[in-house]
Design an enzyme around this catalytic site. Structure first.
Site, PDB file in Angstrom:
ATOM      1  N   LYS A   1       0.847  -1.193   0.000  1.00 26.26           N
ATOM      2  CA  LYS A   1       0.000   0.000   0.000  1.00 26.26           C
ATOM      3  C   LYS A   1       0.879   1.238   0.000  1.00 26.26           C
ATOM      4  CE  LYS A   1      -3.888   1.928   2.729  1.00 26.26           C
ATOM      5  NZ  LYS A   1      -4.733   1.692   3.936  1.00 26.26           N
TER       6      LYS A   1
ATOM      7  N   SER B   1      -9.709   1.728   2.984  1.00 30.24           N
ATOM      8  CA  SER B   1      -8.817   2.549   2.182  1.00 30.24           C
ATOM      9  C   SER B   1      -7.823   1.735   1.361  1.00 30.24           C
ATOM     10  CB  SER B   1      -8.034   3.508   3.090  1.00 30.24           C
ATOM     11  OG  SER B   1      -7.166   2.787   3.959  1.00 30.24           O
TER      12      SER B   1
ATOM     13  N   SER C   1      -9.901  -0.789   7.002  1.00 30.30           N
ATOM     14  CA  SER C   1      -9.281  -0.531   5.694  1.00 30.30           C
ATOM     15  C   SER C   1      -8.654  -1.743   5.031  1.00 30.30           C
ATOM     16  CB  SER C   1      -8.237   0.574   5.809  1.00 30.30           C
ATOM     17  OG  SER C   1      -8.890   1.817   5.869  1.00 30.30           O
TER      18      SER C   1
END
Lengths: 471, 483
Positions: free
Chosen positions: A74, A149, A173
Site C-alpha cells: 500500500k 482505504s 481498511s
C-alpha cells in the site's frame, strides 16, 4: 497462474519456473489490467533485478521463506529509495529514506516488492475514491468501488496482479476491501506488527496487515512481518507463534451479538447468509453463544472522534516547509502552511483534520475527545468480558456488498456507517479477519468477520482455515 | 523617603528549561551534541519524516528523576506522554512530545537565600520531560530563514516553580541554585548563553498585604542570569507604573530586549496558542517503579546543600568558606578528597579556596585540569602543622613547584632545597643575634617604645635563615632578647 504461494514455492524450488518468470507474468498482468488503477507505481526494474538475485539464491539453496513471493505494498508503507505518497498530492515526488520494518522483513525473506498500491489519501476512506490519483476499480464489477482505504491492495490480489499485498487497517481498511473484492484480509492485534514506516493516520488504531487469496498465505506473511521492534514503542514483545501450523479440528465458542440479530441496517442477503452461517457452524460442532452488546451505536462516533484527533496531529508534519508539496504561491511561512496544505490535501483529509482539530480544542476537549476515550475504555472492558466467555465474535464484515463508484461520495455519514462492524476491532485493539464466504445474487462477494482475543491470530487463522477447507 | 514602588510587592514564578546532556536525543538515537555542523545529527526521526516513530531514551528519564530527587519532589509512578501541537518551521513533526497531566515530578522545593541572606524555600509545582525544537536562524541569509534541526528532539526538563519568588534578586538566586543543582547532578551544563539553560519569567505585582494576584505577564528570551534579573526588574517597574497611571496590565507574552534592557509585547492572550494537548499514542504509558527510583537515589552525588551543612556544622567552617567550596561540584569533590587525608579542615579549606583557586585563576584553568593530587595538599598541610615547613615556604615555594608539575613529594622538595624549618633554639638564637646586630640604632628605638620595629627584625631573621626559621620561635626569641 498461481493463486497462492504454496504451489508456486514448490515449482520455484523444483526449477519448474523461475522468479523472473513469475515477475514477468505479473508485470504483464499489471499492464493488461492497468485500467483497474490498482498500482500507483510499478517497480519494474527493481523487481526484475531482485528476481534474478533470488533465482540465484534458490539455486544455491539459500533462499528465504518468501522467495519468489511477489508482493505489492500500500502506498503508505515506506520502501527505501522508492516513492511513497499516501496517495496524496502533498507527498508528490517524495522518496523514503528508509525501510518500514515490514518491508525490511519481507526483503530479508526474499519477497519481491513489485509496486505501490492505490488507496484512499492517507488511508482515510472506504471506497478508494479519496485517492489523489483516481480510484481503483473493483475487478469483479468495474463500476463498483473496491472498498478502502486499502483498495489497490484488495484489487491487486483479486485481479491476480501479484500473490499477496500489504495494506493498513485503522477502522476496516483491510477487511472492508477484502470483503468487497472477495479475498482474505487480516487486521492483526494492535501492536502485533510494527508501525515503523507506516504513514500514520491514527496511531492508536493503525495496523499493517496482509491480503491474499488463501489463509495459508496470510499466516505465512504474518510469521514474517509480525513481532517486536525496537523502533516501535507500541509493538508488543510477546513472542510470535507459528501461524502456519493450523489446528483445524478444534471446536470453538463463537459469540454472536444479539443486537445485530434484528438485521437492521444490513443488506437482506448478507444478513440471511450470516444467520445460516451461524447455523452451519453449530452443525459443525462449534458452540454459538448470543450475547448482549448494546454499544454498536457508539462505535462509529467514538472512532471518528479519536481517529480524527490523532490524524489532525499526525498530518501536521505535511506543512510545505520540510518536504513534499509546497505551494508555488507561498510567500512567507504562514502562506506556506495555509496554501500548501489547502492545495496539497484532498477534501476528506481536510474534513478529518478540521474535525480532529475541533475535538481537541480548548473548551471542546472534554465533551468530545475525553468522552470518546472513556467510551473506548468501556468498550475494551466489555469486550474483554465477552472474550472471556467466547473465543470469537462473528459479524458480517460489511453491511452491504461493494457500492457504485460515486454513490456515497457526497454523503460522508453514510460512508462512515459502512465501518460499523470493522471499527470495533480497532477500537478495542483485537485481531480480526475477513473471509470471502458470501456470494450475493448481485454477483458481488462479501465477507464474514471473525474477531478474536488480543494476540489470538493463531486461533483465528486455524478457525479460518477450517472454514476454508469446508468450502 | 519611601517611593510608590515600596507599596507594591512582586509575585514571580519561573519556568526553567534545562537541556539534558544525554548521549542521544529524547526519542531517537541521533547524537545530542552542541555546536555540531548544522543538520548533521538528524536521522529520519529528527527530520519528522513520514512513518517515523519516537523511541524512548531511558537516560532522560533517569536524569529527570535525579532532578526530582534533588528537589525532594514526588516521582510519578505511572505517566503518559502528551503531544503539544503547533506549527513552526523548526518543529518538523508539528508537535512536541511532552508531558501534560502526568509530569514525572511534582512538588518539592529548592532552598535559596532571600534578599537578606535568610534561607527561603521556593516550592516546585512540577518538573516534566519534553523535547527541544530545532533552531531557526534569521541572521545568516538576507532573504531566508535557515533551519538547523540538530537540536530537534534534544531532551529537556522544564522546572516550574510556584509564584514564591518576591524579587529579581531572589529570582537570580533561585536560578543560580538550579544551575548549581543540574551541574552537581551532571544532567545539564547549565550554560544560559548557549541556551542549555533557559528561563521564562511569570511576573505580576500587587499592593503589599493584598491576597489577590495581579494580572501576570510572561517574559521570554533572557540569555543570562543577569538578564533575567534585569527583565524582571524592568517588568515590575513597568507594571507598577501602569497601575499607578490607572491603566490595565494585559495578560501577554513579552520578550526581553538585551540592547535596551526593556521588555516588549510578543503576543497577547487572544493570539495565544491552543496547543491541543492529548496523550501521545506512539509511546506506551511509562512505569517508574519505586525500586528504580531507589536505584537512582543510590547513585545520587552529594548535593551542595548537604555539603554546605556538613562543612558548617561538622567541619566548623565559616559560611563563606562553605559557600566557596560548594560553588561547583568539582571544587567540592576536590576538597572532599583533601579532607580524606588531613583533619585540619580549616587549613584544607584555606588551601582550596585561596591557594588553589588563585592558581586556577592565574592559569585560567578549571579544577579538572589541576594536576596536583589532593593527597599532596594534605601532606603540605600536615608538614606545616608539624612545624617542618613554614606556611610561607609552603605556599610561596613548594606549592608553585608542585602546581607546575613537580612530581616530588613536598617533604622531598623541602629537604632538597634546605627549606626544612629550623626550630632548634640555638640556631634561632644565632639568627636573631645576627639580625639585631645589623640594626643597633633600631634596637635602641625599639627599646624606647617603637614596638612596630619587631616586623623589621623578623624579616631580617627570615632573610638570614633563608626562610627556615620557625616564625613563632623566632618572634619569641626576639622578644626575649629585646624586652
Amino acid at each position: 497462474m498461481y493463486t497462492s504461494f504454496n504451489r508456486l514455492s514448490d515449482d520455484l524450488k523444483s526449477g519448474k519456473i523461475t522468479a523472473i518468470d513469475v515477475v514477468k507474468h505479473y508485470l504483464k498482468e499489471i499492464e493488461k489490467k492497468k485500467h483497474l488503477n490498482a498500482f500507483l507505481e510499478v517497480f519494474t526494474d527493481d523487481a526484475l533485478a531482485q528476481a534474478a538475485v533470488i533465482d540465484k539464491k534458490i539455486n544455491e539453496g539459500s533462499a528465504g521463506k518468501l522467495a519468489g513471493m511477489v508482493i505489492g505494498i500500500k502506498d503508505n508503507i515506506c520502501y527505501k529509495g522508492h516513492k511513497v505518497s499516501g496517495a496524496s498530492k502533498i507527498l508528490e515526488g517524495f522518496e523514503s529514506l528508509y525501510h518500514a520494518t515490514v518491508v525490511d522483513r519481507l526483503l530479508k525473506e526474499d519477497a519481491i516488492i513489485i509496486g505501490r498500491l492505490n488507496c484512499d489519501e492517507f488511508a482515510m476512506g472506504g471506497s478508494n475514491e479519496n485517492s489523489a490519483y483516481g480510484n481503483a476499480l473493483n475487478p469483479i464489477q468495474e463500476d463498483k468501488v473496491p472498498g478502502g482505504s486499502s483498495g489497490g491492495s484488495a484489487v491487486a490480489v483479486t485481479a491476480g496482479l501479484c500473490i499477496a499485498t500489504l495494506g493498513s487497517d485503522t477502522g476496516g481498511s483491510i477487511r472492508q476491501p477484502a470483503s468487497f473484492c472477495g479475498n482474505v484480509g487480516l487486521k492483526p492485534t494492535y501492536g502485533r506488527v510494527s508501525r515503523w514506516g507506516l504513514l500514520a493516520y491514527a496511531s492508536s488504531f493503525d495496523q499493517i496487515g496482509p491480503f491474499a487469496n488463501s489463509v495459508e498465505d496470510i499466516a505465512l506473511l504474518m510469521e514474517v512481518i509480525a513481532g517486536k521492534d525496537d523502533k516501535d514503542n507500541t509493538a508488543s514483545h510477546q513472542a510470535i507463534e507459528q501461524y502456519t501450523q493450523f489446528d483445524t479440528t478444534k471446536k470453538y465458542k463463537i459469540g454472536v451479538p444479539k443486537d445485530l440479530l434484528s438485521g437492521e441496517g444490513i443488506d437482506k442477503e448478507v444478513f440471511s447468509f450470516y444467520t445460516s452461517f451461524i447455523d452451519d457452524l453449530k452443525s459443525k460442532g462449534h458452540e454459538v453463544e448470543e450475547f448482549s452488546f448494546p454499544y454498536f451505536d457508539y462505535m462509529v462516533p467514538t472512532y471518528y472522534i479519536l481517529t480524527t484527533a490523532e490524524a489532525s496531529s499526525n498530518l501536521a508534519r505535511y506543512d510545505g516547509a520540510h518536504y513534499g508539496y509546497r505551494s508555488p504561491n507561498a510567500t512567507d511561512i504562514e502562506s506556506t502552511y495555509v496554501l500548501s496544505r489547502s492545495e496539497g490535501f484532498g477534501e476528506e483529509v481536510k474534513r478529518r483534520i478540521m474535525l480532529g482539530t475541533y475535538v481537541l480544542s480548548a473548551g471542546y476537549y472534554d465533551a468530545y475527545y475525553s468522552k470518546a476515550q472513556k467510551v473506548r475504555r468501556v468498550l475494551k472492558e466489555k469486550t474483554e468480558e465477552v472474550l472471556q466467555k467466547v473465543d470469537f465474535i462473528l459479524t458480517p464484515t460489511t453491511p452491504t456488498t461493494a457500492f457504485k463508484i460515486g454513490e456515497n461520495i457526497s454523503d460522508p455519514v453514510s460512508m462512515y456507517l459502512q465501518d460499523i462492524f470493522t471499527v470495533y476491532a480497532n477500537l478495542v485493539g483485537c485481531p480480526a479477519i475477513s473471509l470471502p464466504l458470501g456470494n450475493h445474487s448481485n454477483g458481488l462477494p462479501f465477507g464474514m468477520q471473525i474477531m478474536g482475543k488480543h494476540f489470538a491470530e493463531k486461533e483465528i487463522l486455524s478457525f479460518s482455515k477450517s472454514l476454508d477447507n469446508a468450502s | 523617603m519611601s517611593s510608590i514602588y515600596d507599596k507594591y510587592e512582586a509575585v514571580i514564578g519561573l519556568e526553567v528549561h534545562a537541556q539534558l546532556q544525554t548521549k542521544s536525543k529524547a526519542y531517537s538515537s541521533d547524537k545530542n551534541e552542541y555546536g555540531a555542523t548544522p543538520n548533521t545529527n538528524v536521522s529520519v526521526v529528527s527530520l519528522g519524516h513520514p512513518g517515523t516513530l519516537p523511541m524512548m531514551n531511558k537516560e532522560s528519564i533517569r536524569f529527570a528523576v535525579k532532578m526530582g530527587l534533588a528537589c525532594k519532589s514526588d516521582i510519578t509512578e505511572d505517566m503518559i506522554f502528551a503531544r503539544k501541537n503547533y506549527f513552526y518551521a523548526d518543529l518538523p513533526k508539528g508537535y512536541q512530545i511532552t508531558q501534560d497531566k502526568t509530569p514525572i515530578c511534582t512538588g518539592g522545593s529548592v532552598e535559596i537565600k532571600d534578599e537578606n541572606g535568610e534561607v527561603k524555600h521556593i516550592n516546585i509545582t512540577r518538573i516534566h520531560l519534553e523535547e527541544d525544537a530545532g533552531k531557526s536562524i534569521h541572521d545568516l541569509d538576507p532573504y531566508n530563514t535557515l533551519i538547523d534541526l540538530n537540536r530537534a528532539g534534544v531532551p529537556l526538563i522544564e522546572i516550574v516553580s510556584e509564584p514564591d519568588i518576591k524579587s529579581s534578586q531572589e529570582a537570580y538566586n533561585y536560578l543560580q541554585e538550579i544551575r548549581k543543582l543540574v551541574r552537581y547532578l551532571d544532567i545539564c551544563d547549565g550554560n544560559m548563553e548557549e541556551g542549555s539553560l533557559r528561563c521564562d519569567a511569570n511576573v505580576s505585582v500587587r499592593l503589599k498585604g493584598s491576597n489577590e494576584l495581579g494580572q501576570r505577564t510572561e517574559t521570554k528570551n533572557m540569555n543570562s542570569m543577569r538578564n533575567v534579573q534585569k527583565a524582571i526588574e524592568y517588568e515590575i517597574k513597568r507594571q507598577i507604573d501602569l497601575i499607578e497611571a490607572g491603566e490595565q496590565i494585559h495578560m501577554e507574552t513579552r520578550t526581553f530586549d538585551v540592547a535596551t534592557g526593556t521588555t516588549k509585547s510578543m503576543r497577547s492572550k487572544e493570539q495565544a496558542h491552543d496547543y491541543r494537548y492529548f496523550p501521545e499514542p506512539d509511546l506506551q504509558p511509562l512505569k517508574v517503579s519505586q525500586e528504580y527510583v531507589g536505584k537512582v537515589k543510590e547513585q545520587m552525588p552529594p548535593l551542595p546543600k548537604e555539603l554546605f551543612e556538613k562543612y558548617t556544622s561538622s567541619l566548623s567552617l565559616s559560611d563563606y568558606d562553605a559557600n566557596v567550596l560548594t560553588e561547583t561540584k568539582e571544587i567540592a569533590l576536590y576538597f572532599e578528597e583533601v579532607i580524606k587525608s588531613t583533619e585540619n579542615y580549616k587549613a584544607a579549606a584555606n588551601w582550596v579556596t585561596v591557594n588553589i583557586k588563585s592558581f586556577l585563576n592565574e592559569q585560567a584553568i578549571e579544577i579538572d585540569d589541576f594536576s596536583v593530587n589532593p593527597k599532596t595538599i594534605a601532606e603540605i598541610i600536615d608538614l606545616i602543622d608539624e612545624n617542618k615547613i613554614s606556611n610561607s615556604v609552603a605556599s610561596q615555594k613548594i606549592f608553585p613547584l608542585i602546581a607546575k608539575g613537580s612530581d616530588q613529594s613536598p617533604i622531598k622538595i623541602a629537604e632538597e632545597n634546605n627549606w626544612i624549618q629550623n626550630s632548634d633554639s640555638d640556631a634561632i638564637t644565632t639568627y636573631v643575634e645576627q639580625a639585631l646586630s645589623k640594626f643597633p640604632d633600631k634596637v635602641e628605638e625599639y627599646k624606647s617604645g617603637k614596638k612596630g620595629l619587631l616586623g623589621l627584625f623578623m624579616g631580617e631573621v627570615m632573610k638570614i635563615s633563608g626562610g627556615k626559621a620557625d616564625p613563632k620561635a623566632a618572634s619569641a626569641k626576639l622578644r626575649e632578647i629585646l624586652d
